[in-house]
Design an enzyme around this catalytic site. Structure first.
Site, PDB file in Angstrom:
ATOM      1  N   GLY A 123      30.145  -1.101   0.953  1.00  0.00           N
ATOM      2  CA  GLY A 123      29.289  -2.025   1.663  1.00  0.00           C
ATOM      3  C   GLY A 123      28.116  -2.364   0.789  1.00  0.00           C
ATOM      4  O   GLY A 123      27.926  -1.762  -0.267  1.00  0.00           O
ATOM      5  N   ASP A 171      21.957  -1.084   2.140  1.00  0.00           N
ATOM      6  CA  ASP A 171      21.383  -1.093   3.496  1.00  0.00           C
ATOM      7  C   ASP A 171      22.373  -1.441   4.596  1.00  0.00           C
ATOM      8  O   ASP A 171      21.970  -1.729   5.708  1.00  0.00           O
ATOM      9  CB  ASP A 171      20.176  -2.050   3.590  1.00  0.00           C
ATOM     10  CG  ASP A 171      19.063  -1.619   2.653  1.00  0.00           C
ATOM     11  OD1 ASP A 171      18.972  -0.405   2.376  1.00  0.00           O
ATOM     12  OD2 ASP A 171      18.310  -2.499   2.189  1.00  0.00           O
ATOM     13  N   PRO A 222      28.957   2.816  -4.081  1.00  0.00           N
ATOM     14  CA  PRO A 222      27.772   1.987  -3.870  1.00  0.00           C
ATOM     15  C   PRO A 222      28.098   0.497  -3.887  1.00  0.00           C
ATOM     16  O   PRO A 222      29.125   0.078  -4.404  1.00  0.00           O
ATOM     17  CB  PRO A 222      26.880   2.345  -5.046  1.00  0.00           C
ATOM     18  CG  PRO A 222      27.801   2.814  -6.098  1.00  0.00           C
ATOM     19  CD  PRO A 222      29.011   3.362  -5.433  1.00  0.00           C
ATOM     20  N   LYS A 236      25.478  -1.687  12.880  1.00  0.00           N
ATOM     21  CA  LYS A 236      24.205  -2.141  13.471  1.00  0.00           C
ATOM     22  C   LYS A 236      24.453  -3.110  14.618  1.00  0.00           C
ATOM     23  O   LYS A 236      23.686  -4.055  14.828  1.00  0.00           O
ATOM     24  CB  LYS A 236      23.297  -2.760  12.388  1.00  0.00           C
ATOM     25  CG  LYS A 236      23.154  -1.844  11.160  1.00  0.00           C
ATOM     26  CD  LYS A 236      22.004  -2.218  10.252  1.00  0.00           C
ATOM     27  CE  LYS A 236      22.019  -1.320   9.012  1.00  0.00           C
ATOM     28  NZ  LYS A 236      20.947  -1.575   8.085  1.00  0.00           N
ATOM     29  N   ILE A 237      25.561  -2.871  15.323  1.00  0.00           N
ATOM     30  CA  ILE A 237      25.909  -3.743  16.451  1.00  0.00           C
ATOM     31  C   ILE A 237      24.826  -3.663  17.529  1.00  0.00           C
ATOM     32  O   ILE A 237      24.635  -4.598  18.295  1.00  0.00           O
ATOM     33  CB  ILE A 237      27.322  -3.362  17.004  1.00  0.00           C
ATOM     34  CG1 ILE A 237      27.902  -4.453  17.882  1.00  0.00           C
ATOM     35  CG2 ILE A 237      27.316  -2.026  17.732  1.00  0.00           C
ATOM     36  CD1 ILE A 237      28.442  -5.640  17.132  1.00  0.00           C
ATOM     37  N   SER A 244      82.652  10.479 -48.330  1.00  0.00           N
ATOM     38  CA  SER A 244      83.005   9.260 -47.615  1.00  0.00           C
ATOM     39  C   SER A 244      83.696   9.646 -46.311  1.00  0.00           C
ATOM     40  O   SER A 244      84.582  10.509 -46.314  1.00  0.00           O
ATOM     41  CB  SER A 244      83.940   8.409 -48.486  1.00  0.00           C
ATOM     42  OG  SER A 244      84.356   7.279 -47.773  1.00  0.00           O
ATOM     43  N   GLY A 245      83.272   9.081 -45.223  1.00  0.00           N
ATOM     44  CA  GLY A 245      83.894   9.391 -43.933  1.00  0.00           C
ATOM     45  C   GLY A 245      83.263  10.600 -43.242  1.00  0.00           C
ATOM     46  O   GLY A 245      83.670  10.982 -42.148  1.00  0.00           O
ATOM     47  N   GLY A 270      80.391  10.745 -41.921  1.00  0.00           N
ATOM     48  CA  GLY A 270      79.633  10.311 -40.748  1.00  0.00           C
ATOM     49  C   GLY A 270      78.204   9.913 -41.084  1.00  0.00           C
ATOM     50  O   GLY A 270      77.359   9.763 -40.191  1.00  0.00           O
ATOM     51  N   SER A 309      76.228   9.697 -53.037  1.00  0.00           N
ATOM     52  CA  SER A 309      75.405  10.343 -54.076  1.00  0.00           C
ATOM     53  C   SER A 309      75.917  11.742 -54.423  1.00  0.00           C
ATOM     54  O   SER A 309      75.284  12.735 -54.070  1.00  0.00           O
ATOM     55  CB  SER A 309      73.931  10.376 -53.670  1.00  0.00           C
ATOM     56  OG  SER A 309      73.771  10.845 -52.341  1.00  0.00           O
TER      57      SER A 309
END
Lengths: 314, 632
Positions: free
Chosen positions: B30, B33, B111, B165-166, B468-469, B471, B540
């Site tokens: 709110g 005040d 606030p 404040k009704i 080779s092969g 994986g 390699s």
């Protein structure tokens, strides 16, 4: 009928079903504890032996199960804790196989600083300064504490991750906003976090959880005949021979227990017959005084906790 | 009086059979005040939560600081810090707790000042309901509209309009109805699922705890009664399962669990899940807690999940239902609230924390600022403290996420300043950006800059060697896919592919093979210089050449991976039909047939392909990179 009628008394002694929200609180606390373990370099648990520490220890064990808690416990021993507290501490550490660091301000102790002669300076030296020295010595960057937001007004705005400067100061304007369950635990060298996983628990939640999880607590929380002197409206239990009796004071046996534990000459007991947890919870629901009302150090002035916290008191 | 109290008492028959309601988390907001603090003080006081010693303090302080004359100033119960008490305003989010016989409450008190959008957003992020106060004399103000907008933005679905404040407007129904109608009109489109207006007087207690005789025209519930009974739906339970991994639970070699808090949905043993962003799949084997294994867990539960296989998952990953995984992206659009005095600058790098994941990222563009009062978009170069904007966010690695509208836990994020570690921004994800269509000229510019400081990884060369092969290419490809999904910058150098271009002039003689490896190692070293994780996949066969490749790189950057398969096994697999040709004499100098293969003596990684699937071996390689700190 006028609009000022308070909540009907008849209802004030029954309770809402606790299980749903205790489960939620437990899960949130575990989440917070794990965040610290995952993000902080060198955390520690500031173990004070009281009921909140017992709950926090239980949650820490749950958070990491089946692993052991990945950080040590630190107890700041003022030398004036109840003997039953120290025995309980050592038994707890043994039971769960925990790492415990005990730290005392030896310099102050050697100088004979004590709660009878030195009042609030005693608290400052043996608790605040001792804690800061221990944290600095071990270079802990995060320290868990059992503080709750409902304990005291100045704690209502405390963060879950509370930032401390390199001088270990708490600055209200320096705290980080906390959104959802996102916590920012990042700190520069020397800076640290105090982390409060029980922030959103109330005293009632703590007791109900202790009851439902069957968590061991220091026997001082349960009523028993104890030697007591009445001083300034407080019931002080004469725990050992160092207690200084005023002229005319004679300890008498009374049925008392504690709501909050600290150094024995500074902690007031309450008259009570509550021995079991259901009795303690029942008594709590009917009580008309607040938890820290029995702690002598808080009563100095309205903002005394705020001042102590700025200095680095937990 | 008795009759009125009776009518307020919950009917015991109604209480039976209703599920217990969990703690209700609500925020109050709110303007200055409007009487927020007084209202909370009133709730605490009337529910007898103010204890005698606190009451004594209050009476003393009311005389000193109070603004209510001879009456107790209930606002002093909650205005906590000394600084704000002296200023007479509330300056931060405060959390209060109430327990009534029906329900327990956590109240975030925020606030109303213009400059504190940040605080309200903080309080709203963990609330299910907002109580908005307006002063019956003043009606709906700009601030009221702003509060409603922020509540909607943060995903609050339940709103109470407390017309306070009704008493000061003679308990006028007309005035109340007009305010309620105006509020309804101005919150249209904010997606509130319930909205209840209640006429109250916080100072005197009308309709706060019990119905007031002063508002006979109002037939609704009192504020407390409404809060005690409202059901805030558990939408998160009905959504698909998601759990951000918080902590890998590894007490010993026999146990590996993933600890976290379930963000949405339910999970039980046997459920299929995927790890995101990597995409690795697994099945839930057990849900572990200190109280024993659980048959299932749901949103909000903190648990430890054990999977049926070893996969590469760590803090920051999300475990999600396999059939409905979360989205993964590195470019997002979001709403952002700026929280810091130093303004947001587009292009500056921040740390983005979402769920349990933290990744560097930049706000690449501020599309516009949104005026929280008018909700209109306006052009902006930067966002200042308490500004709200619509932004585009580019992250240095893809993250698993959900739009904020679907999930607070996976759609909300914070921005952290990398220098000061301050939390400087908070955001709500709207959607992912499709780079191809969304990237403009300027952003490419930003991206180029970002790329320069982007390498959140150490360069490395994974050198896959083997027959080779064996994986090599298969595993290399899986590793690259996994790394790519993790946002790592990679490049695969495949021996066969190199022979189509760079090495097309080389044959299979010993000298040519050596040159082949030399060129490949040079290229690998250059790419590593550029910051990449290079995955070289070459037979390699000679130790000397591999040693030369290793020497070309700084210590620790060359990781030799021996893909180990026996010649017989490779011959059996023969994916390219080469063994058949070599055996038939059609290929000369074929490694393993008529040319030697010198197996590595001490490879960094030895992958035995007979013992594990290519997927598992790829996970192993990724884990090794992580273990070596190549990336976090």
């Amino acid at each position: 009928m006028n609009a000022l009628a308070p909540y009907p008394d008849a209802l004030a002694v029954t309770l809402p079903s606790a299980t749903a929200h205790l489960r939620q609180l437990e899960a949130e606390s575990i989440h917070i504890i794990r965040e610290v373990a995952a993000e902080c370099r060198n955390p520690v648990f500031l173990y004070s032996i009281g009921k909140d520490s017992s709950v926090l220890l239980h949650l820490i064990r749950k958070a990491f199960y089946p692993s052991r808690p990945p950080f040590p416990l630190l107890h700041i021993d003022t030398g004036w804790k109840f003997r039953e507290m120290i025995a309980f501490r050592d038994e707890t550490v043994r039971r769960y196989g925990l790492d415990l660091i005990v730290h005392t301000n030896e310099e102050a102790r050697a100088q004979g600083i004590n709660p009878f002669d030195h009042g609030s300076f005693y608290t400052h030296a043996m608790k605040t300064e001792a804690l800061k020295a221990a944290l600095r010595h071990h270079a802990f960057d995060a320290a868990f504490g059992g503080a709750r937001r409902d304990e005291e007004k100045s704690r209502a705005k405390e963060r879950i991750f509370s930032f401390r400067t390199a001088a270990q100061q708490w600055e209200p304007k320096d705290q980080r906003p906390e959104f959802w369950h996102l916590y920012n635990g990042r700190v520069a060298p020397g800076e640290s976090m105090r982390v409060f996983p029980l922030s959103n628990w109330t005293e009632l939640d703590v007791w109900q959880y202790i009851q439902s999880e069957d968590i061991p607590i220091v026997p001082l929380y349960r009523a028993a005949p104890r030697p007591v002197v009445e001083r300034d409206g407080n019931l002080i239990v004469v725990d050992d021979g160092r207690m200084r009796l005023h002229p005319g004071e004679v300890p008498e046996e009374r049925m008392v227990r504690f709501r909050s534990l600290g150094c024995y000459p500074l902690t007031g007991a309450i008259e009570s017959a509550a021995r079991t947890l259901p009795e303690i919870v029942g008594e709590m629901l009917a009580t008309r005084t607040s938890e820290r009302g029995t702690r002598l150090i808080d009563k100095d002035e309205a903002n005394s906790m705020e001042h102590k916290k700025r200095e680095g008191y937990f | 009086m008795d009759q009125l109290v009776q009518s307020f008492l919950p009917d015991p028959s109604q209480r039976q059979g209703t599920a217990p309601l969990g703690r209700l988390r609500f925020l109050t907001c709110g303007s200055v005040d409007d009487g927020k603090s007084t209202l909370i003080g009133r709730l605490l006081y009337d529910t007898r939560l103010i204890l005698d010693d606190q009451l004594a303090t209050l009476e003393r302080e009311s005389r000193r600081h109070g603004t209510t004359g001879a009456d107790m100033d209930l606002a002093l119960l909650v205005d906590g810090l000394e600084a704000e008490r002296q200023q007479g305003i509330t300056i931060d989010v405060a959390y209060r707790f109430m327990t009534t016989p029906r329900r327990s409450f956590m109240v975030a008190d925020t606030p109303g000042h213009e400059q504190y959008t940040r605080n309200m957003a903080t309080g709203a992020s963990n609330a299910d309901l907002a109580v908005m106060l307006v002063d019956a004399r003043k009606g709906i103000l700009t601030q009221t509209r702003r509060h409603a907008f922020i509540a909607g933005l943060m995903g609050i679905r339940h709103v109470v309009l407390a017309v306070n404040k009704i008493d000061l407007v003679e308990f006028s129904q007309e005035r109340f109805d007009a305010i309620a109608a105006e509020f309804r009109a101005c919150t249209e489109g904010l997606d509130f699922s319930t909205l209840q207006a209640i006429p109250i007087s916080a100072r005197h207690g009308d309709n706060v705890i019990t119905p007031s005789i002063n508002t006979p025209w109002y037939n609704g519930p009192s504020l407390l009664s409404y809060l005690e009974n409202i059901v805030v739906e558990q939408e998160t339970l009905a959504r698909p399962f998601r759990m951000p991994v918080q902590w890998v639970n590894r007490p010993d070699l026999d146990f590996r669990g993933y600890s976290g808090t379930v963000a949405s949905g339910r999970v039980q043993p046997g459920d299929h899940v995927v790890v995101q962003p990597s995409g690795a799949a697994a099945e839930i084997r057990k849900i572990v807690t200190m109280d024993g294994t659980l048959p299932s867990a749901g949103a909000g539960d903190s648990v430890t999940l054990v999977l049926d296989r070893e996969i590469d998952a760590s803090r920051g990953d999300v475990l999600a239902a396999a059939d409905t995984p979360v989205r993964v992206a590195d470019a997002l659009s979001a709403r952002l609230i700026w929280l810091h005095d130093t303004p947001l600058m587009a292009g500056r790098e921040y740390l983005v924390k979402l769920g349990t994941r933290s990744v560097p990222g930049t706000v690449s563009r501020i599309r516009h600022r949104i005026d929280v009062n008018t909700r209109e978009a306006e052009h902006a170069e930067s966002l200042g403290l308490n500004d709200l904007g619509s932004v585009e966010l580019h992250l240095q690695a893809p993250i698993a996420f959900e739009p904020y509208a679907d999930s607070r836990e996976l759609g909300g994020f914070i921005l952290i300043d990398r220098l000061t570690n301050a939390t400087v921004g908070v955001g709500m994800i709207e959607a992912e950006l499709h780079r191809a269509t969304s990237i403009t000229w300027q952003e490419l510019d930003v991206d180029r800059v970002a790329r320069g400081r982007l390498n959140q990884q150490r360069p490395a060369v994974l050198w896959f060697t083997g027959l080779s092969g064996a994986g090599k290419s298969t595993i290399a490809n899986l590793v690259e896919r996994r790394l790519h999904a993790l946002g790592r910058h990679t490049y695969v150098l495949d021996g066969d592919n190199l022979r189509h271009g760079l090495n097309r002039d080389l044959g299979f003689s010993e000298a040519d093979r050596a040159e082949n490896v030399r060129r490949a190692s040079e290229v690998a070293a250059l790419f590593a210089d550029a910051g990449l994780i290079v995955i070289a996949s070459l037979i390699s066969p000679y130790r000397a050449e591999r040693a030369r490749a290793r020497a070309r790189l700084p210590e620790g950057e060359f990781i030799e991976v021996f893909v180990d398969a026996s010649v017989d096994e490779c011959r059996r697999r023969d994916p390219k039909g080469l063994y058949q040709k070599a055996d038939a004499g059609l290929l000369r100098g074929f490694t393993g047939v008529d040319a030697p293969y010198e197996a590595p003596e001490a490879p960094e990684l030895h992958l035995r392909t007979a013992d594990a699937s290519p997927e598992e071996l790829a996970e192993h390689v990724v884990a090794e990179l992580r273990g070596r700190g190549i990336f976090g």
